[in-house]
Design an enzyme around this catalytic site. Structure first.
Site, PDB file in Angstrom:
ATOM      1  CG  ASP A 126      -1.994   1.130   1.244  1.00 29.13           C
ATOM      2  OD1 ASP A 126      -2.136   1.579  -0.051  1.00 29.13           O
ATOM      3  OD2 ASP A 126      -2.844   1.354   2.376  1.00 29.13           O
ATOM      4  CG  HIS A 169      -3.158  -0.298   9.213  1.00 30.43           C
ATOM      5  ND1 HIS A 169      -3.910   0.697   9.220  1.00 30.43           N
ATOM      6  CD2 HIS A 169      -2.217   0.082   8.396  1.00 30.43           C
ATOM      7  CE1 HIS A 169      -3.774   1.637   8.148  1.00 30.43           C
ATOM      8  NE2 HIS A 169      -2.632   1.318   7.666  1.00 30.43           N
ATOM      9  CD  GLN A 237      -2.808  -1.418   4.669  1.00 32.18           C
ATOM     10  OE1 GLN A 237      -3.782  -1.638   3.822  1.00 32.18           O
ATOM     11  NE2 GLN A 237      -2.045  -0.231   4.523  1.00 32.18           N
ATOM     12  NE  ARG A 267      -1.382  11.659   5.374  1.00 31.07           N
ATOM     13  CZ  ARG A 267      -1.875  10.465   5.404  1.00 31.07           C
ATOM     14  NH1 ARG A 267      -1.696   9.225   6.148  1.00 31.07           N
ATOM     15  NH2 ARG A 267      -2.866  10.121   4.387  1.00 31.07           N
ATOM     16  CG  ASP A 269      -2.607   6.367   7.381  1.00 32.28           C
ATOM     17  OD1 ASP A 269      -2.764   7.103   6.533  1.00 32.28           O
ATOM     18  OD2 ASP A 269      -2.850   5.135   7.576  1.00 32.28           O
ATOM     19  CD  GLU A 311      -5.813   9.841   6.231  1.00 34.97           C
ATOM     20  OE1 GLU A 311      -6.415   9.693   4.913  1.00 34.97           O
ATOM     21  OE2 GLU A 311      -5.814   8.704   6.807  1.00 34.97           O
ATOM     22  CG  HIS A 380      -0.837   9.799  -0.716  1.00 29.39           C
ATOM     23  ND1 HIS A 380      -1.346  10.436   0.371  1.00 29.39           N
ATOM     24  CD2 HIS A 380      -1.168   8.475  -0.392  1.00 29.39           C
ATOM     25  CE1 HIS A 380      -1.819   9.856   1.330  1.00 29.39           C
ATOM     26  NE2 HIS A 380      -1.599   8.344   0.917  1.00 29.39           N
ATOM     27  CG  ASP A 381      -5.068   8.327   0.188  1.00 27.75           C
ATOM     28  OD1 ASP A 381      -4.279   7.375  -0.210  1.00 27.75           O
ATOM     29  OD2 ASP A 381      -5.019   8.654   1.251  1.00 27.75           O
ATOM     30  NE  ARG A 505      -5.148   4.268  -2.986  1.00 28.38           N
ATOM     31  CZ  ARG A 505      -5.015   3.790  -1.673  1.00 28.38           C
ATOM     32  NH1 ARG A 505      -4.906   4.565  -0.827  1.00 28.38           N
ATOM     33  NH2 ARG A 505      -4.267   2.579  -1.553  1.00 28.38           N
TER      34      ARG A 505
HETATM   35  C1  OTU Z   1      -4.892   6.558   4.506  1.00 32.43           C
HETATM   36  O1  OTU Z   1      -5.996   6.548   3.674  1.00 32.43           O
HETATM   37  C2  OTU Z   1      -3.756   6.568   3.513  1.00 32.43           C
HETATM   38  O2  OTU Z   1      -3.754   7.834   3.121  1.00 32.43           O
HETATM   39  C3  OTU Z   1      -3.833   5.661   2.204  1.00 32.43           C
HETATM   40  O3  OTU Z   1      -2.857   5.852   1.580  1.00 32.43           O
HETATM   41  C4  OTU Z   1      -3.911   4.382   2.891  1.00 32.43           C
HETATM   42  O4  OTU Z   1      -4.062   3.261   1.892  1.00 32.43           O
HETATM   43  C5  OTU Z   1      -4.545   4.080   3.967  1.00 32.43           C
HETATM   44  O5  OTU Z   1      -4.798   5.208   4.836  1.00 32.43           O
HETATM   45  C6  OTU Z   1      -4.395   2.727   4.860  1.00 32.43           C
HETATM   46  O6  OTU Z   1      -2.903   3.165   5.476  1.00 32.43           O
HETATM   47  O7  OTU Z   1      -9.470   6.368   4.915  1.00 32.43           O
HETATM   48  O8  OTU Z   1      -8.432   7.558   7.103  1.00 32.43           O
HETATM   49  O9  OTU Z   1     -10.051   6.134   0.062  1.00 32.43           O
HETATM   50  O10 OTU Z   1      -8.304   7.813   1.267  1.00 32.43           O
HETATM   51  O11 OTU Z   1      -7.664   4.686   2.601  1.00 32.43           O
HETATM   52  C7  OTU Z   1      -7.819   6.646   6.094  1.00 32.43           C
HETATM   53  C8  OTU Z   1      -8.494   5.782   0.232  1.00 32.43           C
HETATM   54  C9  OTU Z   1      -8.219   6.767   4.750  1.00 32.43           C
HETATM   55  C10 OTU Z   1      -7.838   6.573   1.303  1.00 32.43           C
HETATM   56  C11 OTU Z   1      -8.106   5.858   2.591  1.00 32.43           C
HETATM   57  C12 OTU Z   1      -7.475   6.815   3.946  1.00 32.43           C
END
Ligand code: OTU
Length: 622
Positions: A126, A169, A237, A267, A269, A311, A380-381, A505
């Site tokens: 990922d 995760h 994950q 950040r 995540d 995030e 990046h998403d 993506r």
């Molecule tokens: C985040 O993303 C990251 O920015 C993604 O790049 C990762 O794939 C994901 O976590 C897992 O680590 O919902 O709040 O719709 O916007 O996965 C976490 C796709 C998330 C991403 C979504 C996002």
């Protein structure tokens, strides 16, 4: 160390900070572990982790701690321009990033988010969001010493380093996961698992699916464990179990170790997903906020220069909570991605109308003092359309219809589509998830260049600058996604590459095009127009009277977003025309000047070209 002692008083030594923020830590932990008999021991263990991190903190970073304590709003000044990129695709490795600092400075960047660079799962990972070790850098990108060195170099250039803290995760090959699979009970307790498929069904109906098409469901069967592991994202994950205090302790220690290597901003995540509770959608739960508040208090105690950034891709109504509201104001994240602004902007561009954007932004709660937004148009998403729902704006709307409209529009499927985007993770029956594509491709540059149509190329460039002008004028940190400053297009090859396992993506995760970058100095080229536009805005922004959110937001005429900030007798007005057609907009009383073109003596009304954005100033000269 005389110099240290001189500055040591304002924020005080470790004990002083422990006294000041200890109660916040205790309160946060109470929400998580208050009912446990070993509560005091849990608290004491975390304090111990903070203490050793504080003792190990290098002297330059202690100096930074003191400087930031004197200026707690340092990250909210209007000159804050962020940039986010993957280490390998931007420069090669961590060391090589040092060689690109001049480029970043030329653009006006003073905040750099490097996408995951810690040791990652081999094969599918990922994009590094499956971490195998929080204490090692991915060998292909360097090592921990390189990280500390780069952070120091960036700091010396006035650039703050931001890194991901993958707190929800780990990868399924992280040592904890391997030991869990090997049957070690303490490590099994690091993860959320259930025994039977029937038990997964007690949760599933309430949960959303992030990768609904490629990784359906929220659980993955693990033969070694003979149990179902909670996997919100990809099957590899594994979601962590914060009901186990050992997990919070590990995560806190990992964060503080990275902070001591020079990471200034974390950040967080997937912040909304940190706590699970049967019968709920397992997002935005009070305990998830408590976990973040605990991390915040620990950072404040051990590494006070550190900022936390949420995030949280959630609807506006839940978003501001991550900045800490009510009694938690100032005690959660310093920053949060303004996903509401971002998605509403794209919807406005597709519709050629700014009314919903204005309404949605006006309805957003203001960020509490000492916090702010991270504004961005691309990252990046994918653009996650799911956040466009009740609560995104005040009035009743058919949100589902809007979501499918924008999703189709940016897949190039509508009559008026100008873009070359692609839908992301769409399943049968669940029409909409997100859109992939680079800023330039979504703004129509790719199609226009293919047609070699000068008029359309011009419109696409204007759209790129319009979207950026709005995001930069909102307040907080304005983030540029790698390549967008040059009008870089989609990377179709990556989107098809088997090694990326069909994750759409990758369409907008191509390598930095340094040849295109070289064209930024060729007058008249698209790269030069876009780059110099971004650069001029980054520079002009530094003197704008931007608060952490606008004072007034409205639309008028319907295609024009009007956004005002006013501070110390100076007024700033953004006028952004989301339509391709020219229009006229009234100016509030007084004389205005353009902060970008320096055109002066504007009054009464102003003509706006199609997709024009103007930054206007009134009041005392800077
Ligand atoms: C985040 O993303 C990251 O920015 C993604 O790049 C990762 O794939 C994901 O976590 C897992 O680590 O919902 O709040 O719709 O916007 O996965 C976490 C796709 C998330 C991403 C979504 C996002």
């Amino acid at each position: 160390m005389a110099s240290e002692e001189v500055g040591a008083l304002p924020d005080g030594p470790f004990e002083q900070r422990a006294d000041q923020f200890g109660p916040d830590l205790r309160r946060a932990l109470q929400a998580l572990y208050g009912a446990r008999g070993d509560f005091e021991a849990i608290l004491a263990r975390l304090m111990c982790i903070a203490q050793s991190a504080s003792a190990e903190r290098p002297s330059e970073l202690r100096a930074l701690d003191r400087a930031r304590a004197r200026d707690p709003d340092w990250f909210l000044t209007p000159d804050r321009i962020g940039y986010s990129c993957y280490v390998d695709r931007f420069a090669g490795d961590l060391r090589a990033i040092g060689g690109r600092i001049d480029y970043l400075r030329e653009l006006g960047v003073n905040y750099l988010h490097l996408l995951p660079f810690l040791k990652m799962r081999p094969g599918q990972n990922d994009g590094g969001f499956a971490v195998s070790s929080y204490r090692e850098v991915e060998p292909a990108l360097g090592d921990m010493a390189d990280l500390a060195q780069l952070a120091g170099q960036l700091r010396a250039a006035g650039i703050s380093l931001c890194a991901d803290l993958l707190c929800n995760h780990t990868s399924d090959d992280h040592e904890w996961a391997l030991r869990a699979k090997a049957g070690e009970a303490p490590f099994r307790a690091y993860y959320l698992t259930v025994e039977t498929e029937a038990e997964t069904q007690e949760f599933e109906p309430h949960l959303s699916q992030v990768f609904a098409a490629s990784a359906p469901g929220n659980f993955t069967y693990c033969p070694q464990l003979r149990r179902w592991v909670w996997t919100t994202f990809y099957p590899y994950q594994w979601d962590l179990n914060y009901a186990n205090p050992a997990v919070l302790q590990e995560m806190a220690a990992a964060m503080l170790n990275l902070a001591n290597h020079g990471v200034e901003v974390f950040r967080l995540d997937s912040a909304p997903f940190l706590w699970k509770q049967k019968g709920s959608d397992c997002q935005n739960l009070p305990q998830a906020h408590a976990i973040i508040q605990a991390l915040r208090a620990l950072a404040a105690i051990a590494a006070p220069a550190v900022l936390l950034k949420a995030e949280a891709i959630v609807p506006a109504a839940q978003l501001v909570d991550y900045l800490g509201i009510g009694p938690s104001a100032g005690k959660e994240c310093h920053l949060a991605y303004n996903t509401n602004l971002m998605t509403l902007q794209w919807a406005a561009l597709a519709r050629g109308n700014a009314e919903l954007l204005a309404e949605g932004l006006a309805a957003m709660p203001r960020p509490p003092e000492h916090t702010g937004w991270l504004s961005y148009v691309r990252c990046h998403d994918d653009i996650g359309w799911g956040v466009l729902r009740a609560g995104s704006a005040s009035k009743q709307r058919d949100w589902a219809a809007l979501r499918s409209f924008v999703s189709q529009f940016y897949a190039g499927e509508s009559e008026n589509s100008f873009d070359s985007g692609a839908v992301f993770e769409v399943t049968k029956g669940q029409a909409v998830h997100g859109t992939s594509g680079s800023l330039a491709s979504l703004c129509g540059l790719e199609r226009a260049q293919m047609k070699e149509d000068r008029g359309e190329i011009d419109l696409a460039v204007r759209r790129i600058l319009l979207m950026t002008a709005v995001s930069m004028a909102f307040g907080g940190i304005a983030l540029i996604n790698m390549g967008d400053e040059l009008g870089q297009l989609n990377h179709a090859e990556f989107a098809r590459a088997p090694r990326f396992d069909g994750d759409g993506r990758w369409l907008h995760r191509g390598p930095m095009d340094w040849n295109l970058a070289a064209q930024r100095h060729e007058p008249g080229s698209v790269a030069a127009r876009v780059f110099s536009g971004f650069q001029a805005m980054a520079k002009a922004r530094a003197i704008l009277p931007l608060a952490n959110a606008p004072a007034r937001i409205e639309a008028g005429p319907p295609s024009v977003l009007r956004l005002c900030h006013g501070q110390n007798g100076q007024q700033f007005l953004l006028l952004a025309n989301f339509s391709s057609l020219p229009t006229q907009a009234d100016l509030p009383a007084g004389r205005w000047r353009d902060a970008l073109s320096q055109e002066s003596a504007l009054h009464d009304s102003i003509n706006l070209e199609g997709y024009a954005a103007r930054w206007l100033l009134q009041g005392s000269e800077p």
